[in-house]
Design a protein around this motif. Sequence first.
Motif, PDB file in Angstrom:
ATOM      1  N   ILE A   2     -34.364  71.648 -78.033  1.00 61.71           N
ATOM      2  CA  ILE A   2     -35.263  71.301 -79.095  1.00 61.71           C
ATOM      3  C   ILE A   2     -36.139  70.048 -78.683  1.00 61.71           C
ATOM      4  O   ILE A   2     -37.038  69.859 -79.255  1.00 61.71           O
ATOM      5  CB  ILE A   2     -34.799  71.236 -80.277  1.00 61.71           C
ATOM      6  CG1 ILE A   2     -33.531  70.179 -80.802  1.00 61.71           C
ATOM      7  CG2 ILE A   2     -34.224  72.448 -80.858  1.00 61.71           C
ATOM      8  CD1 ILE A   2     -33.150  69.938 -82.093  1.00 61.71           C
ATOM      9  N   TYR A   3     -35.446  69.182 -77.763  1.00 59.10           N
ATOM     10  CA  TYR A   3     -36.173  67.922 -77.438  1.00 59.10           C
ATOM     11  C   TYR A   3     -37.136  68.332 -76.219  1.00 59.10           C
ATOM     12  O   TYR A   3     -37.769  67.434 -75.795  1.00 59.10           O
ATOM     13  CB  TYR A   3     -35.097  67.066 -76.807  1.00 59.10           C
ATOM     14  CG  TYR A   3     -34.589  66.045 -77.875  1.00 59.10           C
ATOM     15  CD1 TYR A   3     -35.409  65.967 -79.121  1.00 59.10           C
ATOM     16  CD2 TYR A   3     -33.476  65.153 -77.821  1.00 59.10           C
ATOM     17  CE1 TYR A   3     -34.989  64.938 -80.203  1.00 59.10           C
ATOM     18  CE2 TYR A   3     -33.261  64.054 -78.695  1.00 59.10           C
ATOM     19  CZ  TYR A   3     -33.907  64.248 -79.978  1.00 59.10           C
ATOM     20  OH  TYR A   3     -33.425  63.477 -80.790  1.00 59.10           O
ATOM     21  N   GLU A   4     -37.068  69.555 -75.799  1.00 59.52           N
ATOM     22  CA  GLU A   4     -37.990  69.653 -74.607  1.00 59.52           C
ATOM     23  C   GLU A   4     -39.317  69.296 -74.896  1.00 59.52           C
ATOM     24  O   GLU A   4     -39.922  69.729 -75.851  1.00 59.52           O
ATOM     25  CB  GLU A   4     -37.867  71.211 -74.267  1.00 59.52           C
ATOM     26  CG  GLU A   4     -37.987  71.693 -72.651  1.00 59.52           C
ATOM     27  CD  GLU A   4     -37.951  73.249 -72.605  1.00 59.52           C
ATOM     28  OE1 GLU A   4     -37.076  73.829 -73.034  1.00 59.52           O
ATOM     29  OE2 GLU A   4     -39.026  73.777 -72.147  1.00 59.52           O
ATOM     30  N   GLY A   5     -39.993  68.836 -73.852  1.00 58.08           N
ATOM     31  CA  GLY A   5     -41.348  68.406 -74.045  1.00 58.08           C
ATOM     32  C   GLY A   5     -41.636  66.999 -74.681  1.00 58.08           C
ATOM     33  O   GLY A   5     -42.633  66.753 -74.737  1.00 58.08           O
ATOM     34  N   LEU A   6     -40.470  66.465 -75.265  1.00 51.91           N
ATOM     35  CA  LEU A   6     -40.707  65.276 -76.135  1.00 51.91           C
ATOM     36  C   LEU A   6     -40.531  63.983 -75.067  1.00 51.91           C
ATOM     37  O   LEU A   6     -39.310  64.208 -74.282  1.00 51.91           O
ATOM     38  CB  LEU A   6     -39.762  65.105 -77.280  1.00 51.91           C
ATOM     39  CG  LEU A   6     -39.890  66.228 -78.359  1.00 51.91           C
ATOM     40  CD1 LEU A   6     -39.140  65.870 -79.539  1.00 51.91           C
ATOM     41  CD2 LEU A   6     -41.338  66.248 -78.799  1.00 51.91           C
ATOM     42  N   THR A   7     -41.253  62.947 -75.183  1.00 46.52           N
ATOM     43  CA  THR A   7     -40.817  61.991 -74.427  1.00 46.52           C
ATOM     44  C   THR A   7     -39.773  60.970 -74.829  1.00 46.52           C
ATOM     45  O   THR A   7     -39.549  61.453 -76.143  1.00 46.52           O
ATOM     46  CB  THR A   7     -41.883  61.019 -74.544  1.00 46.52           C
ATOM     47  OG1 THR A   7     -42.429  60.564 -75.698  1.00 46.52           O
ATOM     48  CG2 THR A   7     -43.429  61.498 -74.044  1.00 46.52           C
TER      49      THR A   7
END
Lengths: 152, 152
Positions: A116-121
Amino acid sequence: MNDPKYTISRWVSLLYRYGQMYIGDRLKHLDIGPGQHIFLNALYKEDGLSQEELSGYLKIDKGTTAKALKKLEEQGYVLRQVRDEDKRSYRVFLTDKALMIREEVRSVLADWRAIIYEGLTEEEQRMALGILEKMGTNAARWNPAQDKNNNE
Amino acid sequence: MNDPKYTISRWVSLLYRYGQMYIGDRLKHLDIGPGQHIFLNALYKEDGLSQEELSGYLKIDKGTTAKALKKLEEQGYVLRQVRDEDKRSYRVFLTDKALMIREEVRSVLADWRAIIYEGLTEEEQRMALGILEKMGTNAARWNPAQDKNNNE
DNA sequence: TGATAATCGTTGCACTTGCCACTATCGACT
DNA sequence: AGTCGATAGTGGCAAGTGCAACGATTATCA
């Protein structure tokens, strides 16, 4: 104009339900359902709690807690011993069987988080946790039912 | 060291469960349970959808959708009519009874949002929604079960 | 001490949810 | 047209969850 703002609960709902599915799927070979991992993890963090303390910490109804722990005990992941000082309550301890799968259980949660954190800085990830924590605290503070399990 | 990071799912779980409780409590006088408001709201946004479209949009299992709509129909909030073009599927329409409580239902959601947003700046609120949306999208993209309801 | 209130845990009930098997219908292809 | 796979919806089952009522134990206090 205010329509999109109403969808927070929809995202929360989705994240909760999909998280349950993911974790349930990854742990079903250990016979651990989505309703039990949360207790295991709480005990990994601090062993020997009472059911009331677990309920208060996780903000989960004590009936639900009782059922989950009963199942965990039947499966041999947990054992409960009555306290001498207060024979109404248990101390809940993890067994070796539970400690053996500790890293596996944790890695499932870590994997889900990674998904779910994918693509978050990094910055966004920190912020996500901070904001969720604030909102969760707000929710917990509001809820009257929480008064019953307020042992943190 | 990595302990605190594992708690996202705990906050999500708490937010989901407490939200369900809050909404259920505020709407129980209308006989609308926490499992139904989400469908009402989707229909407020767009009326006349099929159950499959609702399932896909909300990412909820079609069996669950069927049960929720059946109940809503029994209570008179919704009516379903078979499509001529495809007799397998329904079009789900809101009744006057449902339209009558539209603002009330929406205000309950708005109130809940206000509760969990308390103490957050406008900026943080925007960010919260954005981040939740990203994480939700990640979750939805991952989940294989979602393939079954992918009609967006 | 004895009565009453509070607390920990259990159980039964209702509701939500997901999964699976099944029916009915539609669509595509021979 | 007839067959076969895909699709919309239903129903049964199991699990998770909250609530309320209850029993057992403990705490309070007159």
